[in-house]
Design an enzyme around this catalytic site. Structure first.
Site, PDB file in Angstrom:
ATOM      1  N   ASP A  42      -1.419  -0.383   6.133  1.00  0.00           N
ATOM      2  CA  ASP A  42      -1.742   0.205   7.434  1.00  0.00           C
ATOM      3  C   ASP A  42      -3.215   0.099   7.776  1.00  0.00           C
ATOM      4  OD1 ASP A  42      -3.156   3.251   7.068  1.00  0.00           O
ATOM      5  OD2 ASP A  42      -2.231   2.343   5.310  1.00  0.00           O
ATOM      6  N   ASP A  90      -0.146   5.014   0.951  1.00  0.00           N
ATOM      7  CA  ASP A  90      -0.366   6.045   1.970  1.00  0.00           C
ATOM      8  C   ASP A  90      -0.249   5.475   3.379  1.00  0.00           C
ATOM      9  OD1 ASP A  90      -0.908   7.514  -0.267  1.00  0.00           O
ATOM     10  OD2 ASP A  90      -3.070   7.594   0.046  1.00  0.00           O
ATOM     11  N   ASP A 100       0.869  -1.169   0.000  1.00  0.00           N
ATOM     12  CA  ASP A 100       0.000   0.000   0.000  1.00  0.00           C
ATOM     13  C   ASP A 100       0.912   1.226   0.000  1.00  0.00           C
ATOM     14  OD1 ASP A 100      -2.374   1.602   0.366  1.00  0.00           O
ATOM     15  OD2 ASP A 100      -1.853   1.730   2.494  1.00  0.00           O
TER      16      ASP A 100
END
Length: 263
Positions: free
Chosen positions: A182, A11, A9
């Protein structure tokens, strides 16, 4: 035995902010958005960083960004991103993420960035980081302008579908592959591989990771990417304006929040 890959991922996993919102000030400098929209973007960035990115927040961000870009000239967007990329993204890349990318490459694995942000932002960031492939959200374009509609939304289960499609196309053995994120919205992506890792996890992902005995990583050291990876010089005009503007907007939002808390 198939090939291996590491899926990241973007961000809050590779970079410390939302890539889609990080360019709001340079887009203002380029005449694409108003100051009010920049302030709204800064507030959305604050909520994203403090509150995590659950489904409702991601949906609100998707709607906000879709409405924001409607009518934008695609060539102008690409030019602004190219001019300001290093100044905006370079300071917010996690050192730990860069090291992991290097380690996976050294082990012979492909590195694939899988992000819900638009490809016009994700692809240049991926190239800067040396990613082998990128999966991102694709916005509808008609006559060289964004319509505000989305052709392909790389989000939640669709990220897992994209990974499985890449595995079939590239011959990846997903049981030997790695994934990092996250957000609990990326649980399908993490479950698609044999080696999932929660990075700076939000509350729901932390809980899920504990239940599944997934490793949890903490990335906390943004690094100047220029010190790790040779980069070409950035153009000075829009880039310099953008950096100063982002700092000013961030400070204004922070002070506003402090005042509301104190009152």
């Amino acid at each position: 035995m198939g090939r291996e890959a590491a899926f990241f991922d973007l961000d809050k996993t590779i970079i410390a902010k939302s890539s889609a919102l990080a360019f709001s000030k340079p887009f203002q400098a380029g005449g694409l958005i108003s100051r009010a929209a920049v302030l709204r973007s800064a507030y959305a960035q604050f909520v994203f960083l403090v509150g995590g990115a659950d489904h409702d927040q991601m949906e609100k961000m998707r709607q906000f960004m879709s409405q924001l870009v409607a009518g934008w000239d695609v060539a102008t967007v690409k030019e602004i991103v190219a001019e300001t990329l290093h100044n905006i993204v370079d300071p917010i890349v996690y050192d730990e993420a860069v090291q992991l990318i290097e380690e996976h490459h050294a082990a012979g694995r492909d590195v694939v960035i899988v992000s819900s942000s638009g490809t016009d932002v994700v692809e240049p960031i991926g190239a800067m980081l040396g990613a082998d492939r990128v999966v991102g959200t694709r916005l509808e374009i008609v006559d060289g302008q964004y319509t505000g509609e989305i052709d392909y939304y790389a989000y939640a289960e669709e990220k897992a579908n994209a990974i499985r499609a890449l595995a079939e196309e590239q011959g990846y053995d997903l049981s030997a592959c790695y994934a990092y994120s996250d957000s609990a919205t990326d649980v399908p992506m993490l479950e698609a591989v044999g080696h999932p890792y929660a990075v700076n996890p939000d509350r729901d992902l932390r809980r899920h990771a504990a239940a599944q005995a997934w490793p949890v990583l903490v990335f906390s050291k943004p690094v100047a990417l220029r010190s790790r990876v040779p980069l070409p010089p950035a153009k000075p005009t829009l880039a310099a304006l953008a950096v100063g503007g982002v700092v000013a907007v961030g400070a204004a939002v922070y002070l506003g929040v402090r005042r509301r808390v104190a009152s």
